[in-house]
Scaffold this motif. Structure first.
Motif, PDB file in Angstrom:
ATOM      1  N   ILE A  41       0.625  -1.373  -0.578  1.00 26.32           N
ATOM      2  CA  ILE A  41      -0.190   0.141   0.147  1.00 26.32           C
ATOM      3  C   ILE A  41       1.495   1.462  -0.203  1.00 26.32           C
ATOM      4  CG2 ILE A  41      -1.510   1.167   1.283  1.00 26.32           C
ATOM      5  CD1 ILE A  41      -3.032  -1.252   2.418  1.00 26.32           C
ATOM      6  N   THR A  42       1.884   0.931   0.962  1.00 29.68           N
ATOM      7  CA  THR A  42       3.018   2.296   0.556  1.00 29.68           C
ATOM      8  C   THR A  42       3.605   2.577  -0.334  1.00 29.68           C
ATOM      9  OG1 THR A  42       3.324   1.692   3.060  1.00 29.68           O
ATOM     10  CG2 THR A  42       5.393   3.130   1.995  1.00 29.68           C
ATOM     11  N   ARG A  43       3.926   1.784  -1.296  1.00 30.47           N
ATOM     12  CA  ARG A  43       4.786   1.396  -2.508  1.00 30.47           C
ATOM     13  C   ARG A  43       3.219   2.187  -3.586  1.00 30.47           C
ATOM     14  NH1 ARG A  43       5.674  -2.431  -4.578  1.00 30.47           N
ATOM     15  NH2 ARG A  43       5.297  -3.797  -3.225  1.00 30.47           N
ATOM     16  N   HIS A  44       2.022   1.476  -3.442  1.00 33.46           N
ATOM     17  CA  HIS A  44       1.185   1.820  -4.390  1.00 33.46           C
ATOM     18  C   HIS A  44       0.789   3.439  -4.363  1.00 33.46           C
ATOM     19  CE1 HIS A  44       1.797  -1.439  -7.901  1.00 33.46           C
ATOM     20  NE2 HIS A  44       2.151  -2.029  -6.797  1.00 33.46           N
ATOM     21  N   LYS A  45       0.116   2.918  -3.749  1.00 30.16           N
ATOM     22  CA  LYS A  45      -1.027   4.618  -3.327  1.00 30.16           C
ATOM     23  C   LYS A  45      -1.478   4.760  -4.192  1.00 30.16           C
ATOM     24  CE  LYS A  45       2.225   6.639  -1.490  1.00 30.16           C
ATOM     25  NZ  LYS A  45       2.121   6.836   0.451  1.00 30.16           N
ATOM     26  N   LYS A  46      -1.724   3.861  -5.621  1.00 33.50           N
ATOM     27  CA  LYS A  46      -3.634   4.172  -6.538  1.00 33.50           C
ATOM     28  C   LYS A  46      -3.707   2.961  -6.488  1.00 33.50           C
ATOM     29  CE  LYS A  46      -4.007   8.424  -7.019  1.00 33.50           C
ATOM     30  NZ  LYS A  46      -5.648   8.538  -6.319  1.00 33.50           N
ATOM     31  N   ILE A  47      -4.654   1.914  -6.943  1.00 34.61           N
ATOM     32  CA  ILE A  47      -5.088   0.548  -6.566  1.00 34.61           C
ATOM     33  C   ILE A  47      -5.360   0.772  -8.424  1.00 34.61           C
ATOM     34  CG2 ILE A  47      -7.046  -0.559  -6.503  1.00 34.61           C
ATOM     35  CD1 ILE A  47      -8.071   1.057  -3.736  1.00 34.61           C
ATOM     36  N   ASP A  48      -4.594  -0.143  -8.890  1.00 34.91           N
ATOM     37  CA  ASP A  48      -4.531  -0.939 -10.266  1.00 34.91           C
ATOM     38  C   ASP A  48      -4.109  -1.935 -10.359  1.00 34.91           C
ATOM     39  OD1 ASP A  48      -2.036  -1.224  -9.720  1.00 34.91           O
ATOM     40  OD2 ASP A  48      -0.732   0.940 -11.088  1.00 34.91           O
ATOM     41  N   GLU A  49      -3.963  -2.808 -12.032  1.00 36.68           N
ATOM     42  CA  GLU A  49      -3.915  -3.962 -12.125  1.00 36.68           C
ATOM     43  C   GLU A  49      -3.005  -4.544 -11.299  1.00 36.68           C
ATOM     44  OE1 GLU A  49      -6.321  -7.216 -12.582  1.00 36.68           O
ATOM     45  OE2 GLU A  49      -6.876  -5.050 -12.956  1.00 36.68           O
ATOM     46  N   GLU A  50      -1.708  -3.846 -11.276  1.00 36.81           N
ATOM     47  CA  GLU A  50      -0.641  -4.332 -10.537  1.00 36.81           C
ATOM     48  C   GLU A  50      -0.634  -4.838  -9.102  1.00 36.81           C
ATOM     49  OE1 GLU A  50       3.723  -2.891 -10.708  1.00 36.81           O
ATOM     50  OE2 GLU A  50       3.001  -2.059 -11.936  1.00 36.81           O
ATOM     51  N   PHE A  51      -1.559  -3.758  -8.316  1.00 33.21           N
ATOM     52  CA  PHE A  51      -1.505  -3.549  -6.779  1.00 33.21           C
ATOM     53  C   PHE A  51      -2.698  -5.101  -6.792  1.00 33.21           C
ATOM     54  CE2 PHE A  51      -4.941  -3.384  -3.924  1.00 33.21           C
ATOM     55  CZ  PHE A  51      -3.422  -2.531  -2.228  1.00 33.21           C
ATOM     56  N   TYR A  52      -3.245  -5.691  -7.733  1.00 30.39           N
ATOM     57  CA  TYR A  52      -4.399  -6.685  -7.331  1.00 30.39           C
ATOM     58  C   TYR A  52      -3.514  -7.764  -6.988  1.00 30.39           C
ATOM     59  CZ  TYR A  52      -9.097  -4.348  -6.983  1.00 30.39           C
ATOM     60  OH  TYR A  52     -10.163  -2.817  -7.025  1.00 30.39           O
ATOM     61  N   GLU A  53      -2.611  -7.593  -8.430  1.00 27.41           N
ATOM     62  CA  GLU A  53      -1.257  -9.163  -8.555  1.00 27.41           C
ATOM     63  C   GLU A  53      -0.720  -9.743  -7.517  1.00 27.41           C
ATOM     64  OE1 GLU A  53       0.372  -8.771 -12.651  1.00 27.41           O
ATOM     65  OE2 GLU A  53      -1.770  -8.749 -13.334  1.00 27.41           O
ATOM     66  N   GLU A  54      -0.450  -8.178  -6.715  1.00 30.42           N
ATOM     67  CA  GLU A  54       0.887  -8.252  -5.269  1.00 30.42           C
ATOM     68  C   GLU A  54       0.095  -8.824  -4.641  1.00 30.42           C
ATOM     69  OE1 GLU A  54       3.692  -5.911  -4.570  1.00 30.42           O
ATOM     70  OE2 GLU A  54       3.743  -4.377  -6.173  1.00 30.42           O
ATOM     71  N   LEU A  55      -0.929  -7.970  -4.189  1.00 26.72           N
ATOM     72  CA  LEU A  55      -1.771  -8.893  -3.059  1.00 26.72           C
ATOM     73  C   LEU A  55      -2.445  -9.953  -3.157  1.00 26.72           C
ATOM     74  CD1 LEU A  55      -3.631  -7.382  -0.639  1.00 26.72           C
ATOM     75  CD2 LEU A  55      -5.240  -6.666  -2.169  1.00 26.72           C
ATOM     76  N   GLU A  56      -2.848  -9.701  -4.335  1.00 29.85           N
ATOM     77  CA  GLU A  56      -3.424 -11.391  -4.667  1.00 29.85           C
ATOM     78  C   GLU A  56      -1.617 -12.750  -4.226  1.00 29.85           C
ATOM     79  OE1 GLU A  56      -4.152 -13.399  -8.466  1.00 29.85           O
ATOM     80  OE2 GLU A  56      -5.447 -12.087  -8.552  1.00 29.85           O
ATOM     81  N   GLU A  57      -0.953 -12.531  -4.692  1.00 24.48           N
ATOM     82  CA  GLU A  57       0.819 -13.503  -4.802  1.00 24.48           C
ATOM     83  C   GLU A  57       0.923 -13.222  -2.545  1.00 24.48           C
ATOM     84  OE1 GLU A  57       3.915 -11.848  -6.901  1.00 24.48           O
ATOM     85  OE2 GLU A  57       3.109 -11.900  -8.526  1.00 24.48           O
TER      86      GLU A  57
END
Length: 334
Positions: A41-57
């Motif tokens: 969350i600190t690195r991404h700030k915004k919610i995008d596709e890459e964010f969801y993929e990392e959260l999934e991992e």
């Protein structure tokens, strides 16, 4: 009121010592899961596709289970759309809320006690998961509550199983009904039920053999134990608790699926949660088996076996974030 504030207030009504046990017992999972989410969350700030993929991992890495993770990510996407969330930090309370929903389920996780007489609780599970230790700790728990408890050494095949239960019996001051090693477990159960009735016992805790879950003879043995118990106490066993080792992750889930289908399991006990960074297995098991988690093992001490509480579990995981929010609020008010 914010979700974390509500969660904190809900926890405030519960015993402080229990809250501490959940926090200490889930420290490894907190570091392996929540700290990674916070970093994301600190690195991404915004919610995008890459964010969801990392959260999934991260979720799969914490052993939440692929099917459950897919469902959770879909639900988060829907909430983001619905609430028009743009800032990644605003997703943390939503994630926590979803985790509580996944853990809570519909079932009551209280142990079903017989209101008018003897309660019989049967324990199943493969060797090495902490079954005998769990029985000893539960005997201690019920004795502390003022109940009269008896234990039955029904695992007559594993070397040292009877002696291990006897050691626990001495530690907690509870008698153990036993036969010789290698004898018929159903005969042990018959004697144990008779002794429990004669002594006016409240709770009888029964150990069973823990050989591999796919062995037909083990299932036949369990069925025989069921028949013997039910002849003496018609509505027993009141609970069949499957003990699983949380440190084995997805393997515990496989065991539960194979064992649970055949042995009438009514609830789960997850041991050694304090020894794993993959406490997400609780969520995976809860979702995929649709069985209530009744107790969790949060440490080595006698009172470290605790009744499972979804709010305590999630509060313990996100404790650091809740403290940070409190500090921010205090600073804002100052």
């Amino acid at each position: 009121m914010s979700f974390f504030k509500k969660l904190k207030e809900s926890i405030a009504t519960k015993t402080e010592s229990v809250t501490s046990k959940f926090k200490e017992g889930l420290e490894k999972t907190r570091k392996g899961f929540v700290e990674k989410v916070t970093d994301l969350i600190t690195r991404h700030k915004k919610i995008d596709e890459e964010f969801y993929e990392e959260l999934e991992e991260i979720l799969i890495g914490a052993d939440v289970g692929v099917n459950t993770v897919m469902k959770l990510i879909d639900e988060l996407r829907e909430e983001v759309r619905k609430r028009r969330i743009e800032d990644a930090a605003d997703l943390q309370p939503v994630l926590s809320e979803k985790l509580i929903d996944l853990l809570r389920g519909d079932e009551n996780n209280d142990i079903r006690l017989n209101p008018s007489g003897l309660t019989v609780i049967l324990f199943v599970g493969v060797n090495g998961v902490g079954k005998t230790t769990t029985i000893g700790k539960l005997a201690h728990r019920y004795k502390q509550q003022g109940k009269k408890v008896l234990m039955a050494a029904g695992d007559t095949f594993r070397a040292g199983a009877i002696e291990q239960l006897e050691v626990w019996g001495e530690r907690v001051g509870v008698d153990v009904i036993k036969h010789q090693a290698g004898s018929d477990p159903a005969a042990v159960m018959f004697d144990a039920v008779q002794a429990a009735k004669q002594r006016d016992v409240d709770i009888l805790l029964c150990d069973t053999a823990g050989r591999l879950q796919n062995k037909t003879n083990l299932m036949e043995e369990l069925n025989k134990i069921f028949r013997v118990i039910q002849r003496e106490v018609p509505d027993a066993p009141h609970e069949v608790l499957m003990v699983l080792d949380a440190t084995t992750g997805q393997n515990a889930l496989s065991q539960a699926k194979l064992f649970g289908e055949k042995s009438g399991v009514t609830g789960l006990v997850l041991t050694k949660l304090d020894g794993t960074a993959k406490g997400g297995i609780v969520i995976a098991i809860r979702q995929e088996l649709n069985l209530p988690v009744k107790f969790v093992g949060l440490g080595e001490k006698m009172d470290d076996l605790q009744q499972f509480d979804s709010e305590q579990f999630v509060h313990a995981l996100f404790a650091g974030l809740i403290q940070d929010q409190d500090k921010e609020q205090q600073q804002a008010e100052a």
